[in-house]
Design a protein around this motif. Structure first.
Motif, PDB file in Angstrom:
ATOM      1  N   VAL A 277       0.833  -1.211   0.000  1.00  0.00           N
ATOM      2  CA  VAL A 277       0.000   0.000   0.000  1.00  0.00           C
ATOM      3  C   VAL A 277       0.864   1.256   0.000  1.00  0.00           C
ATOM      4  CG1 VAL A 277      -1.742   1.291   1.293  1.00  0.00           C
ATOM      5  CG2 VAL A 277      -1.923  -1.195   1.095  1.00  0.00           C
ATOM      6  N   ALA A 278       1.939   1.255   0.793  1.00  0.00           N
ATOM      7  CA  ALA A 278       2.820   2.423   0.823  1.00  0.00           C
ATOM      8  C   ALA A 278       3.499   2.612  -0.531  1.00  0.00           C
ATOM      9  CB  ALA A 278       3.882   2.261   1.915  1.00  0.00           C
ATOM     10  N   GLY A 279       3.918   1.516  -1.144  1.00  0.00           N
ATOM     11  CA  GLY A 279       4.532   1.614  -2.470  1.00  0.00           C
ATOM     12  C   GLY A 279       3.557   2.114  -3.505  1.00  0.00           C
ATOM     13  N   PHE A 280       2.322   1.612  -3.458  1.00  0.00           N
ATOM     14  CA  PHE A 280       1.335   2.058  -4.432  1.00  0.00           C
ATOM     15  C   PHE A 280       1.008   3.535  -4.254  1.00  0.00           C
ATOM     16  CE2 PHE A 280      -3.137   2.897  -5.442  1.00  0.00           C
ATOM     17  CZ  PHE A 280      -3.079   2.711  -6.815  1.00  0.00           C
ATOM     18  N   PHE A 298       7.110  -2.758  -7.803  1.00  0.00           N
ATOM     19  CA  PHE A 298       7.600  -3.296  -6.530  1.00  0.00           C
ATOM     20  C   PHE A 298       6.443  -3.508  -5.555  1.00  0.00           C
ATOM     21  CE2 PHE A 298       9.266  -2.729  -2.207  1.00  0.00           C
ATOM     22  CZ  PHE A 298      10.248  -3.711  -2.196  1.00  0.00           C
ATOM     23  N   ALA A 299       5.518  -2.550  -5.529  1.00  0.00           N
ATOM     24  CA  ALA A 299       4.348  -2.683  -4.663  1.00  0.00           C
ATOM     25  C   ALA A 299       3.522  -3.903  -5.065  1.00  0.00           C
ATOM     26  CB  ALA A 299       3.492  -1.424  -4.719  1.00  0.00           C
ATOM     27  N   GLY A 300       3.411  -4.123  -6.352  1.00  0.00           N
ATOM     28  CA  GLY A 300       2.670  -5.287  -6.837  1.00  0.00           C
ATOM     29  C   GLY A 300       3.321  -6.598  -6.442  1.00  0.00           C
ATOM     30  N   LEU A 301       4.643  -6.652  -6.471  1.00  0.00           N
ATOM     31  CA  LEU A 301       5.347  -7.862  -6.028  1.00  0.00           C
ATOM     32  C   LEU A 301       5.089  -8.125  -4.545  1.00  0.00           C
ATOM     33  CD1 LEU A 301       8.770  -7.453  -7.876  1.00  0.00           C
ATOM     34  CD2 LEU A 301       6.896  -9.010  -8.465  1.00  0.00           C
ATOM     35  N   TYR A 316      -7.498  -6.944   1.894  1.00  0.00           N
ATOM     36  CA  TYR A 316      -6.846  -5.831   2.584  1.00  0.00           C
ATOM     37  C   TYR A 316      -6.075  -4.949   1.610  1.00  0.00           C
ATOM     38  CZ  TYR A 316      -7.894  -8.768   6.614  1.00  0.00           C
ATOM     39  OH  TYR A 316      -8.535  -9.544   7.553  1.00  0.00           O
ATOM     40  N   ILE A 317      -5.419  -5.554   0.636  1.00  0.00           N
ATOM     41  CA  ILE A 317      -4.656  -4.771  -0.339  1.00  0.00           C
ATOM     42  C   ILE A 317      -5.593  -4.011  -1.266  1.00  0.00           C
ATOM     43  CG2 ILE A 317      -3.142  -4.976  -2.346  1.00  0.00           C
ATOM     44  CD1 ILE A 317      -1.704  -7.225  -0.805  1.00  0.00           C
ATOM     45  N   ALA A 318      -6.716  -4.645  -1.642  1.00  0.00           N
ATOM     46  CA  ALA A 318      -7.684  -3.938  -2.492  1.00  0.00           C
ATOM     47  C   ALA A 318      -8.233  -2.711  -1.762  1.00  0.00           C
ATOM     48  CB  ALA A 318      -8.821  -4.881  -2.875  1.00  0.00           C
ATOM     49  N   LEU A 319      -8.584  -2.881  -0.483  1.00  0.00           N
ATOM     50  CA  LEU A 319      -9.086  -1.741   0.286  1.00  0.00           C
ATOM     51  C   LEU A 319      -7.993  -0.693   0.474  1.00  0.00           C
ATOM     52  CD1 LEU A 319     -11.160  -3.633   3.017  1.00  0.00           C
ATOM     53  CD2 LEU A 319     -12.033  -2.402   1.024  1.00  0.00           C
ATOM     54  N   GLY A 320      -6.762  -1.159   0.769  1.00  0.00           N
ATOM     55  CA  GLY A 320      -5.650  -0.218   0.903  1.00  0.00           C
ATOM     56  C   GLY A 320      -5.369   0.510  -0.398  1.00  0.00           C
ATOM     57  N   GLY A 321      -5.519  -0.189  -1.521  1.00  0.00           N
ATOM     58  CA  GLY A 321      -5.310   0.450  -2.816  1.00  0.00           C
ATOM     59  C   GLY A 321      -6.364   1.510  -3.107  1.00  0.00           C
ATOM     60  N   LEU A 322      -7.613   1.217  -2.762  1.00  0.00           N
ATOM     61  CA  LEU A 322      -8.672   2.215  -2.941  1.00  0.00           C
ATOM     62  C   LEU A 322      -8.419   3.438  -2.066  1.00  0.00           C
ATOM     63  CD1 LEU A 322     -11.821  -0.108  -3.020  1.00  0.00           C
ATOM     64  CD2 LEU A 322     -10.883   1.208  -4.931  1.00  0.00           C
ATOM     65  N   TRP A 323      -7.978   3.185  -0.837  1.00  0.00           N
ATOM     66  CA  TRP A 323      -7.654   4.293   0.064  1.00  0.00           C
ATOM     67  C   TRP A 323      -6.514   5.131  -0.516  1.00  0.00           C
ATOM     68  CZ3 TRP A 323      -2.979   4.744   2.940  1.00  0.00           C
ATOM     69  CH2 TRP A 323      -2.951   5.774   3.883  1.00  0.00           C
ATOM     70  N   ALA A 324      -5.468   4.475  -0.993  1.00  0.00           N
ATOM     71  CA  ALA A 324      -4.332   5.199  -1.565  1.00  0.00           C
ATOM     72  C   ALA A 324      -4.749   5.983  -2.799  1.00  0.00           C
ATOM     73  CB  ALA A 324      -3.214   4.216  -1.916  1.00  0.00           C
ATOM     74  N   ALA A 325      -5.623   5.403  -3.618  1.00  0.00           N
ATOM     75  CA  ALA A 325      -6.098   6.114  -4.806  1.00  0.00           C
ATOM     76  C   ALA A 325      -6.873   7.370  -4.407  1.00  0.00           C
ATOM     77  CB  ALA A 325      -6.974   5.187  -5.648  1.00  0.00           C
ATOM     78  N   ALA A 326      -7.694   7.256  -3.363  1.00  0.00           N
ATOM     79  CA  ALA A 326      -8.443   8.428  -2.895  1.00  0.00           C
ATOM     80  C   ALA A 326      -7.504   9.517  -2.392  1.00  0.00           C
ATOM     81  CB  ALA A 326      -9.412   8.017  -1.787  1.00  0.00           C
ATOM     82  N   VAL A 338      -2.982   7.640 -11.502  1.00  0.00           N
ATOM     83  CA  VAL A 338      -3.364   6.627 -10.523  1.00  0.00           C
ATOM     84  C   VAL A 338      -3.737   5.322 -11.221  1.00  0.00           C
ATOM     85  CG1 VAL A 338      -5.053   6.031  -8.744  1.00  0.00           C
ATOM     86  CG2 VAL A 338      -4.095   8.345  -8.843  1.00  0.00           C
ATOM     87  N   ALA A 339      -4.448   5.421 -12.336  1.00  0.00           N
ATOM     88  CA  ALA A 339      -4.832   4.217 -13.083  1.00  0.00           C
ATOM     89  C   ALA A 339      -3.603   3.478 -13.599  1.00  0.00           C
ATOM     90  CB  ALA A 339      -5.745   4.596 -14.244  1.00  0.00           C
ATOM     91  N   GLY A 340      -2.591   4.222 -14.042  1.00  0.00           N
ATOM     92  CA  GLY A 340      -1.361   3.589 -14.499  1.00  0.00           C
ATOM     93  C   GLY A 340      -0.643   2.858 -13.379  1.00  0.00           C
ATOM     94  N   ALA A 341      -0.640   3.449 -12.198  1.00  0.00           N
ATOM     95  CA  ALA A 341      -0.017   2.796 -11.048  1.00  0.00           C
ATOM     96  C   ALA A 341      -0.770   1.525 -10.677  1.00  0.00           C
ATOM     97  CB  ALA A 341       0.026   3.754  -9.864  1.00  0.00           C
ATOM     98  N   ILE A 342      -2.092   1.581 -10.753  1.00  0.00           N
ATOM     99  CA  ILE A 342      -2.896   0.390 -10.467  1.00  0.00           C
ATOM    100  C   ILE A 342      -2.555  -0.727 -11.451  1.00  0.00           C
ATOM    101  CG2 ILE A 342      -5.234  -0.557 -10.509  1.00  0.00           C
ATOM    102  CD1 ILE A 342      -6.244   2.144  -9.486  1.00  0.00           C
ATOM    103  N   ALA A 343      -2.499  -0.384 -12.735  1.00  0.00           N
ATOM    104  CA  ALA A 343      -2.224  -1.394 -13.758  1.00  0.00           C
ATOM    105  C   ALA A 343      -0.858  -2.035 -13.544  1.00  0.00           C
ATOM    106  CB  ALA A 343      -2.304  -0.760 -15.148  1.00  0.00           C
ATOM    107  N   ALA A 344       0.157  -1.225 -13.263  1.00  0.00           N
ATOM    108  CA  ALA A 344       1.502  -1.764 -13.057  1.00  0.00           C
ATOM    109  C   ALA A 344       1.549  -2.668 -11.832  1.00  0.00           C
ATOM    110  CB  ALA A 344       2.504  -0.617 -12.910  1.00  0.00           C
ATOM    111  N   SER A 345       0.859  -2.283 -10.765  1.00  0.00           N
ATOM    112  CA  SER A 345       0.844  -3.099  -9.553  1.00  0.00           C
ATOM    113  C   SER A 345       0.150  -4.431  -9.788  1.00  0.00           C
ATOM    114  CB  SER A 345       0.144  -2.349  -8.415  1.00  0.00           C
ATOM    115  OG  SER A 345       0.863  -1.200  -8.047  1.00  0.00           O
ATOM    116  N   VAL A 346      -0.971  -4.402 -10.500  1.00  0.00           N
ATOM    117  CA  VAL A 346      -1.713  -5.643 -10.770  1.00  0.00           C
ATOM    118  C   VAL A 346      -0.881  -6.592 -11.617  1.00  0.00           C
ATOM    119  CG1 VAL A 346      -3.713  -6.601 -11.963  1.00  0.00           C
ATOM    120  CG2 VAL A 346      -3.984  -4.603 -10.487  1.00  0.00           C
ATOM    121  N   VAL A 347      -0.217  -6.059 -12.645  1.00  0.00           N
ATOM    122  CA  VAL A 347       0.621  -6.906 -13.506  1.00  0.00           C
ATOM    123  C   VAL A 347       1.739  -7.558 -12.692  1.00  0.00           C
ATOM    124  CG1 VAL A 347       2.289  -6.854 -15.402  1.00  0.00           C
ATOM    125  CG2 VAL A 347       0.094  -5.686 -15.642  1.00  0.00           C
ATOM    126  N   ALA A 348       2.395  -6.776 -11.837  1.00  0.00           N
ATOM    127  CA  ALA A 348       3.486  -7.321 -11.023  1.00  0.00           C
ATOM    128  C   ALA A 348       2.973  -8.384 -10.055  1.00  0.00           C
ATOM    129  CB  ALA A 348       4.182  -6.199 -10.261  1.00  0.00           C
TER     130      ALA A 348
END
Length: 509
Positions: A277-280, A298-301, A316-326, A338-348
């Motif tokens: 979550v901190a990385g994202f 790295f956050a995705g890994l 927990y990560i999905a909720l943390g990711g939504l919080w970080a996006a907000a 933010v969408a690009g960061a989400i995509a990179a994290s999911v791929v990793a």
């Protein structure tokens, strides 16, 4: 709310409320303080009846040193190097604090207490499977994981509801001790005369098993304390200055949940989720594309590792990711970033998960087997309305009254700001953080996915909740009296230490 409000009534009020709650817990005024009903099928923390060890000087000294560190860092303009140094010191002290609290758990020596907890089939169960023939060949265990899980129900706690990474962590520690017998012998020597109290079954293969039973909990406790680093990063990304961010990281080491549940896999899961979550959040706020995708990867890994350890991590990560996006959406134009960061994290995260799949693991079959036990044996048999209330109560006890009070103060100020100034802008970052954290927590609660043991089970949510309660843009916090002063930081730390000691003395955790 004036600029000195943290130093006056709001610090006195949570101290008084904490005293009332802790007094009620120590006297066990009502079993409802510990949960709605005994297990099975519901859940209630046990009130301590077994003999405990003496008051730990190690825990007292480490706790006092952490409180002093809080007073020293919260108001200073720290350089990056000094901030990292302070967090490293906090990690070491937090590790010692945890070990000191374990020392009080029973009348046995510290090494024996750690080994007994680690090897108990009911405290975690993972070590027992790791040391058995089931995991002697990790590749075979991966491939047969879905078939093995149902055979463990009723024999090994927690293992039947978790992915293979949980057992493989302990198997890796055991393999290390087998590969380095000199290290194993040195670890076993730490038992001293307490070696006579080790169950004979643990000595069947020489020093490796008792050594791993000591090394594994030590590593988990160290990782739990080191979670101070991503917690401080979360606070920094919320706009706190470096000294306040470090103080919030130090406070993490004193929270009851990561300090008392030693050794639990949740400590490792929490660290992985916090890094993710901190990385994202860092990636989502980064303007440089190359850095953004690198940090998000790295956050995705880290997220992939967390999910390989616990299926609940995905929630927990999905909720943390939504919080970080907000938090990261300072303006509408930030949405593509933010969408690009989400995509990179999911791929990793998917790349990490593909590794065990390539080795023969069937994640779908394992997930289905795990959830059949999670819901069929535990969750579905517990009252949904009952736990929507008691989940929040248990969380408040282990997050502590002072932190919950601070979050309430921040929510009040945040709601007023969002009404008057809107949701966009960097100045609203702390307000969005506090409100989004509350909304997502309530969403998790009403989902009914977890019912009971919240002090342990929701530990991965606590880094986000602690940061949301205490961190915001420095100027905004100062103007509203929400800034952590030296006195407030030390006072919070002292209240957290007191809570940890009372819970250790009163409840069987």
């Amino acid at each position: 709310m004036g600029p000195r409000s943290w130093l006056s009534a709001p610090l006195a009020i949570p101290a008084a409320l904490s005293a009332l709650l802790l007094g009620a817990i120590a006297l066990d005024l009502s079993p409802l303080l510990r949960g709605p009903a005994p297990y099975p099928p519901e859940w209630r923390w046990g009130f301590r009846s077994e003999p405990m060890g003496p008051l730990s000087g190690l825990a007292l000294m480490a706790g006092a040193a952490l409180v002093a560190l809080l007073a020293g860092v919260s108001t200073r303009a720290l350089s990056r190097t000094r901030a990292l140094g302070a967090l490293a010191v906090a990690t070491l002290l937090g590790w010692l604090y945890q070990l000191g609290l374990v020392q009080m758990a029973d009348a046995a020596s510290l090494p024996v207490s750690l080994a007994v907890r680690t090897t108990s089939p009911w405290y975690t169960g993972y070590f027992g499977v790791a040391a058995s023939g089931l995991a002697a060949d990790p590749l075979v265990f991966l491939r047969q994981h879905a078939e093995i899980l149902p055979t463990l129900v009723g024999h090994m706690e927690h293992v039947p509801t978790h992915p293979p990474g949980a057992v493989l962590f302990f198997r890796a520690v055991l393999g290390f001790c087998q590969a380095f017998p000199g290290v194993a012998e040195a670890l076993v020597a730490l038992y001293g005369e307490g070696r006579n109290a080790i169950p004979p079954a643990l000595l069947r293969e020489g020093a490796a098993i008792p050594a791993a039973a000591l090394l594994a909990p030590g590593l988990l406790a160290l990782v739990a304390a080191a979670t101070a680093f991503p917690v401080a990063l979360l606070a920094r990304q919320l706009g706190a200055d470096r000294g306040v961010a470090v103080a919030i990281g130090v406070l993490w080491t004193l929270l009851p949940a990561p300090s008392l549940f030693v050794p639990q896999l949740d400590q490792l899961v929490t660290a992985s989720c916090a890094v993710a979550v901190a990385g994202f959040l860092t990636a989502a706020r980064c303007d440089l594309a190359a850095k953004r995708f690198g940090v998000a990867g790295f956050a995705g890994l880290a997220a992939g590792a967390a999910i390989f350890l616990s299926y609940g991590s995905a929630i927990y990560i999905a909720l943390g990711g939504l919080w970080a996006a907000a938090v990261a959406c300072d303006e509408k134009s930030a949405l593509p970033r933010v969408a690009g960061a989400i995509a990179a994290s999911v791929v990793a995260a998917l790349l990490f998960q593909s590794v065990p799949v390539s080795l023969g693991h069937d994640p779908v079959a394992s997930f289905e087997a795990s959830m059949a036990t999670h819901f069929g044996v535990y969750t579905s048999k517990r009252s949904y309305p009952l736990w929507t209330v008691f989940n929040l109560w248990d969380l408040s006890v282990f997050l502590t009254v002072p932190v919950v009070w601070a979050w309430g103060q921040r929510l009040r100020a945040s709601a007023a700001q969002l009404r008057s100034q809107g949701v966009w802008g960097a100045d609203a970052r702390g307000a969005r953080s506090a409100c989004a954290a509350l909304g997502l927590l309530l969403l998790l609660d009403v989902s009914g996915l977890v019912r009971g043991e919240i002090g342990r089970s929701w530990m991965p949510m606590m880094p986000m909740l602690l940061a949301a309660a205490l961190a915001g843009p420095a100027a905004w916090d100062t103007a509203r009296g929400l800034r952590l002063s030296a006195g407030h930081a030390a006072g919070l730390g002292a209240l957290l230490v007191t809570t940890g000691f009372v819970l250790r003395i009163s409840w069987s955790l």
